[in-house]
Scaffold this active site. Structure first.
Site, short mmCIF file in Angstrom:
data_model
loop_
_atom_site.label_atom_id
_atom_site.label_comp_id
_atom_site.label_asym_id
_atom_site.label_seq_id
_atom_site.Cartn_x
_atom_site.Cartn_y
_atom_site.Cartn_z
N ARG A 1 72.15 121.78 -1.49
CA ARG A 1 71.40 122.83 -0.81
C ARG A 1 70.74 123.74 -1.85
NH1 ARG A 1 71.36 119.93 2.67
NH2 ARG A 1 72.08 120.12 4.83
N ASP B 1 66.05 118.23 -5.64
CA ASP B 1 65.39 117.76 -4.42
C ASP B 1 65.43 118.83 -3.34
OD1 ASP B 1 64.14 115.68 -2.76
OD2 ASP B 1 66.04 115.67 -1.66
N GLU C 1 62.36 126.72 1.17
CA GLU C 1 61.62 125.48 1.36
C GLU C 1 60.62 125.69 2.50
OE1 GLU C 1 64.29 122.25 2.06
OE2 GLU C 1 65.11 122.28 0.04
N HIS D 1 62.60 117.74 -1.01
CA HIS D 1 63.68 117.48 -0.05
C HIS D 1 63.41 116.21 0.75
CE1 HIS D 1 67.03 119.70 2.36
NE2 HIS D 1 67.30 118.39 2.23
N VAL D 2 63.22 115.12 0.02
CA VAL D 2 62.89 113.84 0.66
C VAL D 2 63.99 112.80 0.49
CG1 VAL D 2 60.39 114.16 0.51
CG2 VAL D 2 61.62 113.13 -1.42
N SER D 3 65.01 113.09 -0.29
CA SER D 3 66.02 112.06 -0.57
C SER D 3 66.83 111.68 0.65
CB SER D 3 66.97 112.56 -1.67
OG SER D 3 67.73 113.67 -1.23
N ALA E 1 65.56 102.67 4.92
CA ALA E 1 65.88 102.17 6.26
C ALA E 1 67.38 102.22 6.56
CB ALA E 1 65.36 100.74 6.40
#
Length: 372
Positions: A287, A311, A316, A335-337, A343
């Site tokens: 966080r 990340d 944000e 913050h895409v991890s 999938a």
């Protein structure tokens, strides 16, 4: 899109599962159908499951509102977990207040403000491992259970953060900058994970996955955990928060996957970074509010830290004016991890949701229950 029509079922209907008597001292409750069901009292221990023994419903069908971006395979998994129930598929952007009002179960994250429309919600199953936005008193209806998707994101987040750290150790962001400038230059020495000391803050699912990746590269991995007595075997040792200053001084890489709590917010401050070994790397995949941004920038500008990879930030999105963008040896992803870019993550979330639908139907304990 709705699920198949209800057929005859060899189980209790939802309407029959309304307890007409409270559980007695032995934990038994008499149902409207005359059946006695063994139940247990709710526990208050965070992240531990509790029995969901009471399923109230005003009609024959349990209305399950799915906000996840599912495919046909995922729909089959969900619907086979609650056969004959009423599945409605939409998205968080397209959902209506009427759909929320009619929902008995919601699978996926919803705007917390919309939960005021709930009339008989029994379970909100989040797609995220985090649940901060739903803990304010009154956000989730008092009679509803709240569950999250802890365990779904270990692979995705750990691989992302591992790639960020290793790329910095090998100076790949710097070489990418040189490539864009058409410059053929040597940026000098690099470091390795082999025999490196790695400190992982937050030794849960994601931290354990990250530790495994580092161990596979020959690193020595220790952890910091609020409750250090139980931890994944991949860690060589585990300490409580009181040992943090000493462990920071030993680590070549410090990677945090801690949640946002009053005790973790702002702990990565000037004192924290000063305690780190000179030339160490810092990474944050937990966080953003763990870090005091200005203190991290100072640690990078002074050269005390060799680099940092994050990340998550606070706030944000990260404002364009934030000094973090231009800090030396700083690598940022937005913050895409932990989204559904991998999938396997959505597959894991669907599996957790399906598991809790089965538990709900059978009156069994729920996975990843959250007190609210």
């Amino acid at each position: 899109m709705r699920g198949t029509a209800r057929g005859d079922r060899g189980r209790l209907r939802a309407a029959e599962l309304v307890a007409v008597d409270a559980p007695d001292a032995d934990g038994h409750a008499r149902l409207a159908s005359g059946v006695f069901l063994s139940v247990l009292p709710d526990k208050t221990c965070q992240n531990k499951p509790v029995p969901f023994w009471q399923v109230e419903r005003r009609g024959l069908l349990v209305n399950i509102l799915v906000l996840l971006p599912v495919n046909d395979r995922h729909r089959a998994i969900l619907e086979s977990s609650a056969p004959g129930e009423d599945f409605i598929y939409t998205s968080a952007d397209a959902i209506t207040r009427e759909q929320v009002a009619n929902a008995d179960v919601i699978l996926g994250n919803i705007d917390p403000a919309l939960l005021t429309a709930c009339e008989h919600l029994q379970l909100l199953q989040l797609q995220t491992a985090g649940y901060d936005d739903y803990l304010t008193a009154g956000t989730v209806p008092a009679d509803a259970k709240l569950s999250c998707s802890v365990g779904a994101y270990g692979q995705a987040v750990s691989e992302h953060m591992f790639a960020m750290v290793l790329s910095m150790m090998k100076r790949l962001p710097g070489y990418h900058d040189l490539q864009r400038e058409h410059r053929w230059e040597d940026l000098g020495p690099v470091t390795s994970l082999k025999n490196a000391n790695v400190l992982v803050l937050g030794a849960g699912d994601i931290g354990g996955h990250f530790a495994t990746l580092c161990r596979n590269m020959g690193a020595h991995v220790r952890g910091i955990k609020r409750h250090p007595l139980v931890y994944p075997i991949v860690f060589e040792d585990m300490d409580g928060m009181d040992a943090l200053p000493d462990r920071l001084a030993e680590a070549d890489i410090v990677a945090s996957f801690m949640p946002s709590t009053p005790k973790t917010r702002g702990i990565a401050n000037a004192e924290f970074f000063a305690a780190m070994k000179p030339g160490a790397f810092f990474a944050n995949g937990g966080r953003g509010d763990l870090v005091v941004t200005d203190d991290l920038v100072t640690a990078l500008e002074s050269g005390h830290l060799a680099g940092a990879a994050v990340d998550v930030t606070d706030p944000e999105p990260l404002p364009a004016t934030s000094p973090l963008w231009d800090a030396p040896n700083m690598l940022i992803t937005p913050h895409v991890s932990g989204w559904f870019h991998l999938a396997a993550t959505l597959n894991n979330v669907v599996d957790i949701a399906a598991e809790n639908l089965r538990h709900l139907q059978a009156g069994e304990t729920l996975r990843c229950w959250i007190e609210h």
